[in-house]
Design a protein around this motif. Structure first.
Motif, PDB file in Angstrom:
ATOM      1  N   CYS A  72       0.847  -1.185   0.000  1.00 31.23           N
ATOM      2  CA  CYS A  72       0.000   0.000   0.000  1.00 31.23           C
ATOM      3  C   CYS A  72       0.884   1.236   0.000  1.00 31.23           C
ATOM      4  N   VAL A  73       0.437   2.290  -0.685  1.00 23.02           N
ATOM      5  CA  VAL A  73       1.196   3.529  -0.735  1.00 23.02           C
ATOM      6  C   VAL A  73       0.278   4.683  -0.361  1.00 23.02           C
ATOM      7  N   CYS A  74       0.788   5.554   0.471  1.00 28.83           N
ATOM      8  CA  CYS A  74       0.007   6.702   0.913  1.00 28.83           C
ATOM      9  C   CYS A  74       0.925   7.903   1.079  1.00 28.83           C
ATOM     10  N   LEU A  75       0.474   9.071   0.669  1.00 29.26           N
ATOM     11  CA  LEU A  75       1.213  10.307   0.892  1.00 29.26           C
ATOM     12  C   LEU A  75       0.668  10.969   2.146  1.00 29.26           C
ATOM     13  N   SER A  76       1.573  11.322   3.050  1.00 33.23           N
ATOM     14  CA  SER A  76       1.183  11.985   4.295  1.00 33.23           C
ATOM     15  C   SER A  76       2.240  13.018   4.644  1.00 33.23           C
ATOM     16  N   ARG A  77       2.206  13.546   5.851  1.00 27.39           N
ATOM     17  CA  ARG A  77       3.131  14.628   6.181  1.00 27.39           C
ATOM     18  C   ARG A  77       3.465  14.611   7.665  1.00 27.39           C
ATOM     19  N   TYR A  78       4.618  15.202   7.965  1.00 26.87           N
ATOM     20  CA  TYR A  78       4.978  15.553   9.334  1.00 26.87           C
ATOM     21  C   TYR A  78       4.804  17.056   9.502  1.00 26.87           C
ATOM     22  N   ASN A  79       4.353  17.466  10.661  1.00 30.48           N
ATOM     23  CA  ASN A  79       4.402  18.875  11.008  1.00 30.48           C
ATOM     24  C   ASN A  79       5.768  19.171  11.611  1.00 30.48           C
ATOM     25  N   ALA A  80       6.384  20.248  11.155  1.00 35.38           N
ATOM     26  CA  ALA A  80       7.742  20.568  11.575  1.00 35.38           C
ATOM     27  C   ALA A  80       7.757  21.205  12.957  1.00 35.38           C
ATOM     28  N   SER A  81       8.770  20.862  13.727  1.00 33.94           N
ATOM     29  CA  SER A  81       8.918  21.453  15.054  1.00 33.94           C
ATOM     30  C   SER A  81       9.243  22.935  14.943  1.00 33.94           C
ATOM     31  N   ASP A  82       8.608  23.739  15.795  1.00 35.41           N
ATOM     32  CA  ASP A  82       8.927  25.166  15.862  1.00 35.41           C
ATOM     33  C   ASP A  82       9.842  25.480  17.042  1.00 35.41           C
ATOM     34  N   GLY A  83      10.338  24.426  17.703  1.00 33.60           N
ATOM     35  CA  GLY A  83      11.253  24.613  18.831  1.00 33.60           C
ATOM     36  C   GLY A  83      10.573  24.888  20.146  1.00 33.60           C
ATOM     37  N   ASN A  84       9.247  24.887  20.139  1.00 26.88           N
ATOM     38  CA  ASN A  84       8.512  25.243  21.355  1.00 26.88           C
ATOM     39  C   ASN A  84       8.043  23.981  22.066  1.00 26.88           C
ATOM     40  N   ASN A  85       9.008  23.241  22.653  1.00 29.73           N
ATOM     41  CA  ASN A  85       8.637  22.075  23.448  1.00 29.73           C
ATOM     42  C   ASN A  85       9.647  21.892  24.575  1.00 29.73           C
ATOM     43  N   SER A  86       9.348  20.988  25.474  1.00 31.57           N
ATOM     44  CA  SER A  86      10.154  20.857  26.684  1.00 31.57           C
ATOM     45  C   SER A  86      11.493  20.170  26.435  1.00 31.57           C
ATOM     46  N   GLU A  87      11.597  19.341  25.391  1.00 29.38           N
ATOM     47  CA  GLU A  87      12.827  18.579  25.186  1.00 29.38           C
ATOM     48  C   GLU A  87      13.941  19.415  24.575  1.00 29.38           C
ATOM     49  N   SER A  88      13.595  20.269  23.606  1.00 32.61           N
ATOM     50  CA  SER A  88      14.623  21.018  22.890  1.00 32.61           C
ATOM     51  C   SER A  88      13.970  22.185  22.179  1.00 32.61           C
ATOM     52  N   ILE A  89      14.745  23.246  21.990  1.00 33.09           N
ATOM     53  CA  ILE A  89      14.249  24.402  21.248  1.00 33.09           C
ATOM     54  C   ILE A  89      14.607  24.295  19.762  1.00 33.09           C
ATOM     55  N   GLN A  90      15.153  23.149  19.327  1.00 32.73           N
ATOM     56  CA  GLN A  90      15.588  22.999  17.946  1.00 32.73           C
ATOM     57  C   GLN A  90      14.392  22.972  16.999  1.00 32.73           C
ATOM     58  N   MET A  91      14.500  23.782  15.917  1.00 37.05           N
ATOM     59  CA  MET A  91      13.479  23.817  14.885  1.00 37.05           C
ATOM     60  C   MET A  91      13.903  22.978  13.690  1.00 37.05           C
ATOM     61  N   SER A  92      12.922  22.587  12.895  1.00 36.82           N
ATOM     62  CA  SER A  92      13.210  21.952  11.616  1.00 36.82           C
ATOM     63  C   SER A  92      13.589  23.048  10.630  1.00 36.82           C
ATOM     64  N   GLY A  93      14.643  22.811   9.839  1.00 35.93           N
ATOM     65  CA  GLY A  93      15.110  23.821   8.896  1.00 35.93           C
ATOM     66  C   GLY A  93      15.784  23.192   7.698  1.00 35.93           C
ATOM     67  N   ALA A  94      16.524  24.003   6.959  1.00 33.46           N
ATOM     68  CA  ALA A  94      17.144  23.536   5.729  1.00 33.46           C
ATOM     69  C   ALA A  94      18.067  22.355   5.976  1.00 33.46           C
ATOM     70  N   TYR A  95      18.773  22.378   7.093  1.00 36.45           N
ATOM     71  CA  TYR A  95      19.684  21.281   7.434  1.00 36.45           C
ATOM     72  C   TYR A  95      18.979  20.183   8.232  1.00 36.45           C
ATOM     73  N   ILE A  96      18.256  20.596   9.263  1.00 35.83           N
ATOM     74  CA  ILE A  96      17.792  19.680  10.306  1.00 35.83           C
ATOM     75  C   ILE A  96      16.337  19.290  10.085  1.00 35.83           C
ATOM     76  N   PHE A  97      16.076  18.024  10.231  1.00 31.22           N
ATOM     77  CA  PHE A  97      14.727  17.468  10.194  1.00 31.22           C
ATOM     78  C   PHE A  97      14.326  17.140  11.625  1.00 31.22           C
ATOM     79  N   ARG A  98      13.240  17.767  12.067  1.00 27.42           N
ATOM     80  CA  ARG A  98      12.743  17.473  13.412  1.00 27.42           C
ATOM     81  C   ARG A  98      11.223  17.625  13.422  1.00 27.42           C
ATOM     82  N   PRO A  99      10.491  16.525  13.208  1.00 24.94           N
ATOM     83  CA  PRO A  99       9.027  16.618  13.271  1.00 24.94           C
ATOM     84  C   PRO A  99       8.567  16.810  14.709  1.00 24.94           C
TER      85      PRO A  99
END
Length: 936
Positions: free
Chosen positions: A626-653
């Motif tokens: 089965c094949v399905c197209l879906s998505r991750y919402n990118a982190s904006d850095g606003n969480n308790s674990e890390s302030i790291q955002m998803s960007g050109a280099y870094i992937f962080r859903p």
């Protein structure tokens, strides 16, 4: 474990191998001037070599002491925050203060003032520009510096290429361009001995293999995963032997590899560039703030600390960084003092000796130590610099540029081959002056680790694309000239340059036209809705490429033959019927002749997953995926674990579970199966006559951001294959590496990002398998992906983000264009192959190769067919009467029962001569030849 790190210090493999001249033949290949198992360029036979260049130029070290090798250097990105032109001239300093021409001016001036000083330079693209502007006197001065080893080139490619998203053929081309210039200009003393990749964001095994086969003695880099580095520091394993191929017999792809201590920056507190804030050495005791004692104490402390995590009594320190040495006097004045005052402490019992050095001189001392080194067989992906900061987003960033680079590589190979076939008329013929050089340089620059990687500013990405387009224009003139000469027709030719958005001016304005294509059929359809645009034309073309069907060939009787392949047409048979399936739903079927029968069903839970049942008509085995197209919402850095955002280099859903794009999906069947997940996400499923692969054409964009969420769209394929957490990805389009979820082969991983930490670069293909089945996905560009669940493969297609990830680029990855001001629309293709593992390589290897070559006619100057395992990698004009030829064995050892065997190729028969001139190729081996050419 191995005791020696240099395979052959003399580099005999770079020298010409002269052979007797055969009789002249009516065809092309007359005299083999050079042959090598490496991929570099031949060195002048009578080099103007100074006895002090290379290893002979190294300063003496002191036995029994800690020898600190100071390496003055600059890292000059061939485009990043500014374009390559802006960086060279020092333009747009409001963005970043950097001017490469001034760096080279200043360094040469300072090297002349003290013969002890050393400097290394890397990016030939910049040095070539600077060199052309110098007077004869200055050029002679620089040659003397090179001959004395005071100015040394390392790496030597046109750029420092990315290692995740580049294809090996393009890397070889850009390395050849840079190395050839250095060889032609400086001879033996200009040849680099060390590969130097200090800034790429992770390191590919195939790059190490290429460097080893090119004849480099060692390889140094600065970035690796923070957990891996910590373990290696404790174990004192920051230097190793990299066994970079499972196919090539050791030591053919063995390369000593070293990890630099500070990335590529100076030790903390010892940066003396105009861009630095560290205080200079104030050494007049009669003046205020005398600090020599403090400087020496701090330096000795750093040196002793560094020695604790390396294996020998030699350590290296990189004294420089990004675009430094524009005022080289600042650096050298302080480095001279540092060396003098630290070494003076030896009279007081200090056992630290500091010297100017280069990476090759440091490498020589490690070789002399005659130690054993740890062995590494995997690669250095993925790279993370802290727990939640995985640099895996750039595997997909700027997917349109990644595709444009890939098809530009394909077109460049066609252009170079036609330049050879057409001879002088190709460069100056009925359609004007054409050349391949412009596209060669544009492609070489595009391999830079902030170019095809997608990690540059938007205006720089636009500049890379503009340079490629300019190269295409020059090649189009060359191609037109050659085709005119070979066909005898000077009719005007129109190139459809915007097929990615289904635009071709000729087809939209002309009622009659002759279309040249490798394989196509025409369908009447007045609106290409899946392309997000309306066409005024009545027809569009569907390319059958890639197809494994036997093509029909015909040739034109020219001295250099033109071979055109016509592939069978697409079956348009569609049947719709009611059946009981796994999901108890309606099915529609595409029946075909030789290989597969394909049926589709809809997943009952959401109608979003399109499931396919493939029945092989040879063994009547049924596979379901089965094949399905879906998505991750990118982190904006606003969480308790890390302030790291998803960007050109870094992937962080922001979650580990992908989101569905819509709660409903629309299905339409024509001569293909079309699926709309939303107005901005769709896919088309096709199966061609006699094809062993299913095509999934995806279209994504404009990615909506009205909800203030960045999004990263994936395609996920789920199957019943029992993959047990293991999947496989290619390395730069060549050998395949095994990957395992939440695992690293040489160190114990503490996984902190379950999605991003399991993503790897996919340059051309990835697959999962069990004992019975293998599901392979062939991509049309470099993308990131992983196997997050057993039996599943997911590949990231497109990214649109709202935050910068704080890695220097300074802007979010939010692409728009004049055509799509609301966000970039990207279209691409995946080829899916299902087969038993024992025979899978016989399908996915050719598919991947065809995806790189593109749907182009097969032009060849060869009079004999190459064996199936052999690929004609490069045919390129070298000099006026010589041609560079590269042949490769494109299978790994033990990959294919039929094709993973040594192959013998008779070069003279390829050129039309009956004499025997045989070349042996082992699995994964590439051979380079320089041939003198004569046209009848």
């Amino acid at each position: 474990m191995i005791g020696k790190i240099h395979k052959q210090m003399s580099h005999d493999s770079w020298l010409f191998s002269k052979m007797a001249t055969p009789e002249y033949t009516p065809f092309v290949f007359l005299l083999l001037l050079f042959q090598s198992s490496v991929w570099g360029v031949p060195v002048c036979q009578t080099p103007q070599e100074s006895p002090t260049c290379g290893y002979k130029s190294c300063h003496a070290t002191k036995p029994g002491m800690l020898n600190v090798h100071l390496v003055p250097h600059t890292h000059d990105d061939v485009g990043w925050l500014k374009t390559v032109d802006q960086y060279f001239y020092g333009d747009r300093n409001d963005i970043q203060h950097a001017g490469v021409q001034y760096i080279l001016d200043s360094v040469v001036d300072q090297l002349l003032k003290n013969p002890d000083r050393r400097f290394i330079y890397v990016e030939t693209a910049f040095f070539y520009r600077w060199w052309k502007q110098q007077t004869d006197d200055m050029q002679n001065t620089v040659k003397q510096l090179v001959n004395e080893g005071r100015l040394e080139f390392v790496n030597g490619g046109w750029c420092m290429s990315d290692e995740a998203t580049t294809h090996y053929s393009a890397v070889i081309d850009q390395m050849t361009m840079g190395l050839r210039f250095l060889n032609d200009t400086f001879g033996h003393c200009g040849r680099p001995r060390v590969a130097w990749h200090i800034d790429p964001f992770g390191h590919a095994r195939e790059h190490a293999s290429m460097f080893a086969q090119m004849g480099y003695d060692g390889f140094f880099f600065g970035r690796l995963d923070y957990q891996d580095r910590n373990r290696r520091m404790v174990a004192r394993e920051q230097e190793m032997l990299w066994r970079a191929s499972e196919s090539l017999t050791p030591p053919m792809a063995d390369l000593f590899t070293g990890i630099l201590p500070n990335g590529y920056n100076p030790p903390e507190g010892f940066c003396w560039d105009q861009s630095c804030d560290d205080p200079p050495i104030r050494d007049d005791p009669d003046l205020e703030d005398y600090n020599v004692d403090d400087v020496v104490t701090r330096f000795l402390h750093i040196a002793h600390g560094q020695a604790l995590v390396y294996k020998t009594n030699h350590i290296i320190m990189t004294m420089g960084s990004d675009f430094q040495y524009e005022n080289a006097n600042l650096w050298y004045k302080n480095l001279d003092k540092l060396i003098r005052y630290v070494n003076q402490m030896q009279s007081n019992g200090s056992e630290v000796n500091v010297l100017y050095s280069t990476p090759s001189c440091y490498l020589q001392e490690l070789h002399r130590a005659n130690l054993t080194w740890p062995l590494k067989g995997d690669d250095f992906f993925p790279y993370a610099d802290s727990a939640h900061d995985f640099w895996t987003g750039y595997f997909t960033s700027r997917p349109a540029l990644k595709r444009y680079e890939r098809i530009s590589n394909s077109y460049l190979q066609t252009c170079k081959q036609l330049e050879v076939l057409g001879g002088p008329i190709s460069r100056k013929g009925p359609f004007g002056a054409g050349d391949s050089e412009t596209l060669k340089k544009a492609m070489a620059v595009a391999q830079h680790h902030d170019a095809v990687s997608g990690t540059e500013k938007q205006h720089v990405a636009n500049d890379y694309a503009r340079k490629l387009a300019n190269g295409w224009a020059h090649c189009q003139v060359l191609v037109s000239n050659t085709l005119s000469s070979l066909s005898g027709s000077s009719a005007p030719r129109v190139y459809c340059e915007h097929l990615n958005i289904s635009v071709c001016p000729l087809t939209e304005t002309s009622k009659k036209r002759l279309v040249s294509s490798a394989a196509s059929v025409t369908w009447r359809h007045n609106r290409l809705s899946n392309c997000h645009r309306t066409s005024t034309g009545l027809y569009y073309l569907l390319s059958l490429y890639p197809s494994l069907s036997p093509p029909l060939h015909f040739s034109l009787p020219f001295p250099l033959s033109l071979s055109i392949s016509l592939y069978p047409s697409l079956s348009l048979s569609i049947s719709l019927y009611l059946s009981i399936s796994l999901y108890h739903s309606f099915l529609f079927s595409l029946p075909f002749h030789n290989y597969f029968s394909l049926s589709f069903s809809l997943h009952p839970s959401s109608l979003l997953s399109l499931c396919a049942s493939i029945v092989t008509l040879r063994d009547f085995l049924s596979y379901l995926f089965c094949v399905c197209l879906s998505r991750y919402n990118a982190s904006d850095g606003n969480n308790s674990e890390s302030i790291q955002m998803s960007g050109a280099y870094i992937f962080r859903p922001n979650t580990s579970t992908p989101f569905i794009i819509s709660k409903t999906a629309k299905i339409e069947t024509l001569q293909e199966v079309r699926q709309w997940f939303s107005p901005w996400v769709s896919q088309v499923v096709r199966l061609y006559t006699d094809s062993r692969a299913l095509e999934l054409e995806w279209t994504v964009g404009p990615v909506p951001i009205g909800d203030d969420l960045g999004k990263e769209v994936i395609s996920r394929l789920d199957s019943s294959i029992n993959s047990s957490g293991v999947f496989y990805t290619d390395s730069n389009g060549r050998e395949v590496l095994q990957r395992r979820k939440d695992y690293r082969p040489t160190w114990n991983l503490r996984q902190s990002e379950p999605i991003a930490g399991n993503y790897y670069p996919i340059n051309s293909r990835a697959y999962i398998k069990d004992d019975k089945d293998q599901l392979t996905v062939v991509t049309d560009r470099s993308q990131g992906g992983g196997s997050i669940q057993d039996g599943s493969l997911e590949i990231m297609l497109h990214r649109r983000l709202l935050y910068d990830d704080v890695r220097g680029v300074g802007e979010p990855l939010n692409e728009t264009s004049d055509i799509y001001p609301e966000g970039l629309v990207v279209r691409g293709r995946h080829l899916l192959s299902l087969s038993p593992p024992a025979t899978a390589a016989d399908t996915h290897r050719p598919l991947a190769q065809e995806k790189v070559q593109g749907p182009a006619p097969q032009f060849s100057g060869l009079q004999a067919v190459l064996p199936p395992a052999v690929h004609l990698l490069t045919v390129s004009q070298w000099d006026q009467d010589t041609v560079l030829l590269r042949l490769e064995h494109q299978y790994q050892a033990s990959e294919s029962k039929e094709h993973s065997q040594p192959v013998t190729v008779n070069l003279q028969r390829l050129g039309g001569d009956p004499s025997v001139w045989e070349v042996n190729l082992k699995p994964m081996e590439i051979r380079t030849f320089l041939l003198r050419v004569r046209q009848r």
